[in-house]
Design an enzyme around this catalytic site. Structure first.
Site, PDB file in Angstrom:
ATOM      1  N   GLU A   7       0.947  -1.223   0.058  1.00  0.00           N
ATOM      2  CA  GLU A   7       0.054   0.008   0.056  1.00  0.00           C
ATOM      3  C   GLU A   7       0.771   1.074  -0.050  1.00  0.00           C
ATOM      4  O   GLU A   7       0.757   2.402  -0.457  1.00  0.00           O
ATOM      5  CB  GLU A   7      -0.847   0.160   1.257  1.00  0.00           C
ATOM      6  CG  GLU A   7      -1.908  -1.068   1.423  1.00  0.00           C
ATOM      7  CD  GLU A   7      -1.136  -2.337   1.693  1.00  0.00           C
ATOM      8  OE1 GLU A   7       0.086  -2.304   2.185  1.00  0.00           O
ATOM      9  OE2 GLU A   7      -1.898  -3.550   1.957  1.00  0.00           O
ATOM     10  N   HIS A  37       2.562   8.277 -11.305  1.00  0.00           N
ATOM     11  CA  HIS A  37       3.484   9.673 -10.862  1.00  0.00           C
ATOM     12  C   HIS A  37       3.218   9.774  -9.401  1.00  0.00           C
ATOM     13  O   HIS A  37       3.483  10.732  -8.790  1.00  0.00           O
ATOM     14  CB  HIS A  37       3.174  10.915 -11.536  1.00  0.00           C
ATOM     15  CG  HIS A  37       3.593  10.851 -13.013  1.00  0.00           C
ATOM     16  ND1 HIS A  37       4.855  10.968 -13.213  1.00  0.00           N
ATOM     17  CD2 HIS A  37       2.874  10.489 -14.148  1.00  0.00           C
ATOM     18  CE1 HIS A  37       5.053  10.808 -14.734  1.00  0.00           C
ATOM     19  NE2 HIS A  37       3.923  10.409 -15.204  1.00  0.00           N
ATOM     20  N   ARG A  38       2.757   8.788  -8.571  1.00  0.00           N
ATOM     21  CA  ARG A  38       2.602   8.577  -7.291  1.00  0.00           C
ATOM     22  C   ARG A  38       3.929   8.602  -6.710  1.00  0.00           C
ATOM     23  O   ARG A  38       4.860   7.758  -7.139  1.00  0.00           O
ATOM     24  CB  ARG A  38       1.772   7.512  -6.767  1.00  0.00           C
ATOM     25  CG  ARG A  38       1.288   7.398  -5.504  1.00  0.00           C
ATOM     26  CD  ARG A  38       0.369   6.224  -5.349  1.00  0.00           C
ATOM     27  NE  ARG A  38       1.235   5.115  -4.303  1.00  0.00           N
ATOM     28  CZ  ARG A  38       0.455   4.691  -3.466  1.00  0.00           C
ATOM     29  NH1 ARG A  38      -0.851   4.935  -3.159  1.00  0.00           N
ATOM     30  NH2 ARG A  38       1.251   3.916  -2.591  1.00  0.00           N
ATOM     31  N   PRO A  39       4.453   9.423  -5.839  1.00  0.00           N
ATOM     32  CA  PRO A  39       5.656   9.419  -5.441  1.00  0.00           C
ATOM     33  C   PRO A  39       6.075   8.430  -4.551  1.00  0.00           C
ATOM     34  O   PRO A  39       5.366   7.840  -3.961  1.00  0.00           O
ATOM     35  CB  PRO A  39       5.884  10.777  -4.710  1.00  0.00           C
ATOM     36  CG  PRO A  39       4.596  10.891  -4.058  1.00  0.00           C
ATOM     37  CD  PRO A  39       3.483  10.553  -5.291  1.00  0.00           C
TER      38      PRO A  39
END
Ligand SMILES: Cc1cc2c(cc1C)N(S(=O)(=O)O)[C@@H]1C(=O)NC(=O)N=C1N2C[C@H](O)[C@H](O)[C@H](O)COP(=O)(O)OP(=O)(O)OC[C@H]1O[C@@H](n2cnc3c(N)ncnc32)[C@H](O)[C@@H]1O
Ligand SMILES: Cc1cc2c(cc1C)N(S(=O)(=O)O)[C@@H]1C(=O)NC(=O)N=C1N2C[C@H](O)[C@H](O)[C@H](O)COP(=O)(O)OP(=O)(O)OC[C@H]1O[C@@H](n2cnc3c(N)ncnc32)[C@H](O)[C@@H]1O
Ligand SMILES: Nc1ncnc2c1ncn2[C@@H]1O[C@H](COP(=O)(O)O)[C@@H](O)[C@H]1O
Ligand SMILES: Nc1ncnc2c1ncn2[C@@H]1O[C@H](COP(=O)(O)O)[C@@H](O)[C@H]1O
Ligand SMILES: Nc1ncnc2c1ncn2[C@@H]1O[C@H](COP(=O)(O)O)[C@@H](O)[C@H]1O
Ligand code: SF4
Ligand code: SF4
Ligand code: SF4
Ligand code: SF4
Ligand code: NA
Lengths: 622, 159, 622, 159
Positions: free
Chosen positions: C289, C300-302
């Site tokens: 998660e 592009h979720r860091p």
């Protein structure tokens, strides 16, 4: 500068640094050189100089041959396995066969050695260690040295050796300055015995600020023995073999008496025994030859000091710190409690102060242990130092060039930390090495090897100029700024020391990086050391005391460079727990069961590295 | 635990300056009394404390890990040949210790080697040191050598 | 003491600390409180005070809603994942919906914001960051604050908040002293907006000696916001969430512009990409998660900041350091080269100085990266700070008690680092929070909540006495010793700071232990902090400047204690790469998907810890 | 890289003392000129350097990691609205940089809020800040709220 030049001429034996090795040398020299001129040049006051200034509570090297306890070769085997195979066994055997005579002398001089009330033998702390009331250990050996020496020059910081201008690679004395008067002192001598000791403060200490004086080895152990000899072009050995010590946290109180006599033991933060847990993994790194817990258990073969460190370090890294020394059982016995305290009062008062300050009574609370920053020395469980000739009746050809404990520079001898390859000599072995060197130095002179030495005025005045440069530098540039220690033209000795320690820590395996290094890091370290060397040309000293610190720093810097060169050369992790070469994490006997030998060319500053064979003491028919 | 000097006790005699291995006990120009010029180079070795005739020097634990409120005092007596320690904890607990520092009158038991008979050539050519073999064994046996001990030096990998 | 007592009475809004948060508060307060008395009490000179004293080269929090770039909730999701799930999403949403208005104002005031020449929009460094020529960022916002404030008291070190003597838990102003005149200043105020910033120098820095001023966050970030509020009994949140930053080695130059705009990247000592190598192991620690590299790549979720640190730290520990930033490609482009240099000249000149000093030109040599010592603050990728009420239109009941950004003490508001739960606010978000707090404070007064405040003379004189005690202490005991800083009756501020940093380092997860701690270590740390607190009663200041340092130390100490309490409370490793709980090495969402909230009872000094629920911003139908 | 002050340039005007955020630029009592009293608390922020009318202050890299022989000089000009930097490497390389520090005449573009019309009660009751919603969006749309953005706050574990 108005400082005088004071020349002491016609010296036969110059002892540079009268700690345990130097006092042994000065004392013994008189016997073999009844008419010789014996002079001591010492940075401090020999009554309380060197590593033993505050005393010792144990003599860690004593065979007890007279009571049938050990033979010299037993000690050689002990030192060999403890150092992971690599020691100078000729030098060790030689030291071990004489060391008891040194200790018996000490007792005769009045050093209180404890006795086992039942057997009448010396009270053993461990197989090699005997217990003493050694607060006055240093004043006593200093008394002996003073009896033998013609002159003792206290408070002379020796900065350079003098070299013979008529014959390449022959020593001719030493120069330095008096840290009180500032005067320039020139000692012209046929031989020099270097006993200027080991090195603290080369790596960034765990302590900060005011506390940075609380090192295990004394803060005045300035690497001068190494600095002087490397500068002169002497070959060095095993300089990579810096030591990390398990110590009581913060106070750095030694643990030997606790482990061996009080039978205290360690546990992790959860109260568990942890050491053995790390052995399987360690065995894969070093091989069963070097770690065989079962065999060790049966034969009392020690678990090497570095490997015990490794277990401690690994356990802490794994998040199961702190490590505690379980003292609460032992301290229920009032005798052991007394020993536990007096052990520190006798050699590391600071540990007692710390416990008092933090209300730690080891009877009711188990104190913390830690591993120290690395130290560079040659007489504890580590053997950095000069590459020296052994005695003629023992040494193989590669280890012998005429005079016992003579370095590769003619007429320059070493003792104690100065001599490489002889770990576990400790105080008694260092004193013994001094005695051996003194006898050999007398022989060297008597054999006519020191004839015709010439010291040019040029050499003397060049060194003079060099010595005072930091004072000049300060004078010239001080007033360019309003006030303070930030100056674009110079750094002061403390600033330089900070730089040295930080870079050694980060690039050469200090505490901050959990003793890890690798080829890339070492190369960067060397580059930074080179630049620091350039900046040391611009070091400034505001007074003579700072001049002392400046020269100590220069010696430390040179030693640090040599340590880094050696660490780079040895492409293996020989002593996990002292340091790790991340790019070669195993013991590699095939390529590296050798002694490393370096020489720095005094003219070019370049290092040449070689491997020297490792000879072992074996049974006649092996 | 670097040293400090009590203003009212010090008389500026300089014994501490003379003995400090770190060269950090100096005489203050204004007060003509001693003080520690560089506490971070103090090893708390107590050399100066022991040497001070006025008991003017004391030590307080290094500020970066030792809390205030403790003391470790000492009295060293070369005449009596003893050293006495008094440890005071932050919480007030006290502990005293007393140890010998020598078993002989100070310095007298050490011979003057210039006055003992010099070594023979035979002894010079041997591996013996001063007074050996006397001190080496109980039985006054000779020095250990490779031969006497059935050993040799051999190149290679041994453990 | 001859110092005067100067009372400033009838203040409506007292801004304590005018950094980015405080200047925002002072500026905005005038709009909502046209006739109100607005006063600033600032430790330094507001023209160059706080974290932004030397400028910034980027504004790291800007939505760009007007150009359709981001919505506030996008930023909330970003901050949430970056902080491993735990943030105050109400406060974040609120900040994000207003922050653009702040930035547009800045531009109008003259702050040079770079533009994308093609689109005309602000030049993006990254999704949230825009680039500025921000050398004068602080003078510009100070100008705005000065326009609004009735009076600016520069050089006042605020030491304590004043409390209402008529109503429990209501603020009544603040007191402090002028660090130049020494005078005692009493500010009686209906509300206080605390903008006294975050904390450097709580943990032992990597730098030593002279270099210890080279911290990432400014050395004058003295934890005063935390010290003041905790002392007064305000609840704090997420204080365990200290931040470790990947930075250029030694100079601590920020990396954002390099990673995001210059597109430089890191490699290990062998020239290899190493980050992804650590992801599988990391995923086991934190769960898919929180770390899903594939999803991150697609969306592009860091990758959370702490996890990137973890990879760096682990690689170095494994012996494959140093980590290099590959700049040699980017720097071939003259524009990027210029940005690379100006980035530092604009906010961390020291990095440029260091490169000049070491002849590192990133065009020809890849500079080293390292991870910093931990910092405690609340506006970068970390969110320590006070537990504050959110805005009424967003906050769930547990997060709302009447006034936006009001702490749990009535009338006491926070902004910027002072406010907990709001990471990634940065300079612009902090200023915005100040504006929000100012509006709420006006409302609080207008609602009649500040009626009837009483400040007793006893309180005022008790604080006065307390403030000057270190000067008194020095006077009384100084002459007991001849000279120097070693005194049995006191420690000085530097000595106390050394002690604090060393114990936090060793017991609470600093650099020397590779950010590792555990329950046992934390308990020891707390014990040592308690003893240090006792010794801080005996701190001595030889002049007013040292008195400033003494009070900064007391604030740091209190914040450190709170950090340690929180770290002990949270029994998991939520942010590997910031710190590790060796006894709970995983993320544990079942028990710890909560915000930690502490309160220190001002009377007893006891801490009470609670878990507060974590509310998330979700779609209407989720 | 803490600061130092050139003896011959400083005239003791005190601008550096006035600005230093660390309170470490002080005037020396003897020389009546400024110096850095606590280099280890210097952030090399250059605030004092920029403020000194005499260019009397310079910086030399922190001794514990920066070698000697470099310099970073600066000239900040509020009139021109620029800042000029000159970097000199140890090896002699030089680099120059010039940046704007403001786009407006200094300070004039900031309104005096006491003089703008005060907020209405409606505005007070809203979530708007000064000058909003103007500054929030290009389209002058209203403030984002949970409702406008189709959101709610929910307890539990979300990622
Ligand atoms: C510090 C310390 C040391 C030990 C221990 C605990 C502690 C806390 N332990 S335990 O940990 O195992 O517990 C030991 C122990 O109990 N038992 C033991 O036998 N040995 C221990 N050591 C080791 C021995 O002390 C060590 O092996 C010997 O002292 C080594 O002798 P030597 O190599 O001579 O070094 P030295 O430090 O004694 O003397 C050096 C002299 O040189 C002077 N000097 C230095 N630079 C000079 C310069 N530039 N110019 C002129 N003079 C210049 C010094 O002033 C000094 O006089
Ligand atoms: C130091 C630093 C900071 C940042 C960056 C790089 C560097 C090198 N980066 S990058 O790394 O990401 O590159 C950022 C960046 O580029 N962009 C950005 O927007 N923000 C960055 N920050 C972060 C912001 O600066 C930060 O978020 C805000 O400044 C926080 O604002 P605030 O919470 O108000 O803190 P402050 O430091 O600005 O002000 C505190 C004020 O309080 C005063 N003070 C403190 N104690 C006081 C006392 N006891 N009494 C009276 N006054 C008392 C201070 O003097 C100060 O005025
Ligand atoms: N755990 C141990 N096992 C065996 N020998 C030890 C142990 N600890 C210390 N020693 C030895 O005891 C002596 C003093 O050690 P130390 O106090 O650690 O300097 C040295 O000879 C050490 O090698
Ligand atoms: N029991 C003791 N142990 C050690 N030293 C003592 C003791 N009693 C007195 N002294 C010495 O007497 C001096 C004066 O003691 P005090 O009054 O404690 O300062 C101290 O510095 C000690 O050297
Ligand atoms: N490698 C990276 N990936 C994504 N964002 C980053 C990275 N490095 C820095 N940032 C962001 O860039 C801004 C400035 O970061 P820093 O310079 O590290 O303080 C912050 O918003 C960081 O979160
Ligand atoms: S020995 Fe004692 S009395 Fe003499 S100068 Fe030193 S401190 Fe003063
Ligand atoms: S305790 Fe030792 S090192 Fe410290 S001042 Fe005294 S003699 Fe010097
Ligand atoms: S600003 Fe410049 S001239 Fe003025 S006191 Fe400071 S250093 Fe001297
Ligand atoms: S560079 Fe900054 S911190 Fe250093 S003295 Fe100048 S103003 Fe002060
Ligand atoms: Na040796």
């Amino acid at each position: 500068m108005a400082y005088k030049t004071i020349v002491e001429d016609g010296i036969d034996i110059l002892v540079v640094g009268a700690g345990l090795g130097g006092t042994g040398a000065a004392w013994e020299a008189r016997f073999w050189g009844q008419d010789k001129k014996i002079v001591i040049a010492e940075k401090a006051n020999i009554d309380r100089s060197g590593a033993v200034a505050q005393g010792l509570y144990a003599i860690n090297c004593y065979m007890g041959t007279r009571w049938g306890e050990n033979n010299p070769e037993d000690h050689v085997r002990y030192a060999r396995i403890d150092l992971m195979g690599l020691v100078r066994e000729d030098l060790l055997f030689d030291m071990a066969r004489h060391v008891d005579s040194t200790v018996h002398q000490f007792e005769e001089w009045g050093l209180p050695i404890m006795r086992n009330p039942k057997t009448g033998t010396y009270l053993r702390e461990g197989r090699w260690q005997i217990m003493i009331h050694g607060e006055s250990y240093k004043p006593i050996v200093a008394e002996a040295a003073k009896k033998s020496a013609d002159k003792v020059f206290n408070r002379i910081c020796v900065t350079h050796l003098l070299m013979d201008d008529s014959k390449e690679n022959r020593v001719a004395g030493a120069v330095g300055f008096n840290v009180r008067t500032g005067n320039y002192h020139v000692f012209k001598s046929k031989t020099v015995i270097c006993g200027a000791g080991g090195a603290s403060n080369i790596f960034k200490p765990r302590s900060v600020g005011e506390g940075s004086g609380r090192t295990w080895y004394a803060p005045w152990s300035s690497a001068s023995a190494y600095g002087l000899m490397i500068e002169a072009g002497a070959k060095m050995t095993q300089m990579e073999n810096r030591i990390v010590l398990a110590r009581f946290k913060d106070g750095y109180g030694p643990v030997g008496a606790y482990f061996l006599h009080l039978k205290t033991y360690t546990q992790n933060g959860l109260g568990e025994e942890y050491e053995s847990k790390w052995f399987p993994e360690l065995q894969k790194m070093v091989g069963k030859e070097y770690l065989d817990p079962e065999a060790s258990h049966l034969t009392h073969r020690p678990i090497p000091t570095c490997l015990r460190n490794h277990a401690l370090i690994s356990e802490v890294n794994a998040g199961r710190g702190p490590i505690h020394m379980v003292t609460m059982h032992a301290f229920q016995d009032p005798h052991l409690e007394e020993v536990g305290w007096e052990n520190f009062l006798g050699m590391t008062v600071g540990q007692a102060v710390l416990w008092a300050a933090t209300d730690v009574d080891p009877k009711y609370e188990n104190p913390e242990l830690t591993t120290s920053e690395p130290y560079v020395m040659g007489s504890h469980a580590t053997c950095s130092g000069a590459w020296c000739s052994g005695p003629e009746d023992i040494s193989p050809p590669e280890y012998f060039w005429g005079y016992n404990r003579m370095t590769t520079i003619e007429g320059l001898f070493g003792a104690g930390d100065a001599v490489g390859g002889t770990p576990h000599a400790f105080s008694s072995g260092s004193f013994t090495e001094g005695r051996l060197a003194a006898k050999a130095a007398c022989k060297y002179i008597d054999d006519g090897k020191a004839e015709g030495i010439v010291v040019s005025d040029e050499q003397i005045s060049r060194r003079r100029k060099e010595i005072y440069t930091p004072l000049e530098h300060y004078k010239i540039y001080r007033n360019e700024i309003v006030a303070g220690d930030v100056n674009p033209h110079y750094i002061n000795p403390k600033q330089g020391l900070d730089r040295l320690q930080k870079l050694m820590d980060e690039y050469c395996g200090g505490v901050t990086v959990s003793y890890m290094t690798n080829e890339k890091l070492l190369h960067i370290g060397l580059k930074k050391l080179k630049i620091l060397e350039e900046d040391l040309q611009s070091i400034a000293a505001k007074d003579i005391h700072e001049l002392l610190r400046a020269w100590e720093l220069k010696h430390r810097h040179r030693a640090a460079e040599c340590v880094t060169q050696h660490t780079l050369f040895r492409k293996e992790t020989r002593w996990p727990g002292y340091y790790y070469r991340g790019d070669a994490m195993k013991v590699d006997d095939e390529n590296w069961h050798v002694l490393t030998v370096s020489r720095r060319d005094p003219n070019t500053g370049e290092y040449t590295m070689e491997k020297a064979p490792c000879y072992h003491l074996v049974g006649e028919d092996e | 635990m670097p040293t400090f000097v009590y203003m009212t006790r010090c008389d500026g005699c300089g014994h501490c300056v003379d003995i400090c291995p770190s060269d950090i006990m100096h005489i203050d120009k204004t007060y003509r009394r001693a003080y520690n010029i560089e506490p971070n180079m103090c090893w708390e070795c107590y050399s100066c404390v022991k040497a001070c005739p006025q008991h003017a020097i004391d030590v307080r634990g290094y500020a970066d890990f030792a809390p205030l409120g403790h003391s470790v005092r000492v009295d060293r007596d070369e005449e009596k040949g003893t050293i006495a320690w008094r440890i005071k904890f932050r919480n007030g607990t006290e502990k005293d210790f007393l140890s010998p520092i020598t078993t002989k009158p100070w310095g007298q038991a050490i011979p003057q080697l210039a006055e003992v008979p010099g070594p023979s050539q035979e002894m010079r050519d041997s591996q013996l040191l001063y007074n050996e073999p006397k001190y080496i064994r109980m039985d006054d046996g000779g020095l250990h050598t490779l031969e006497t001990n059935g050993l040799k030096m051999k190149k290679g990998v041994y453990y």
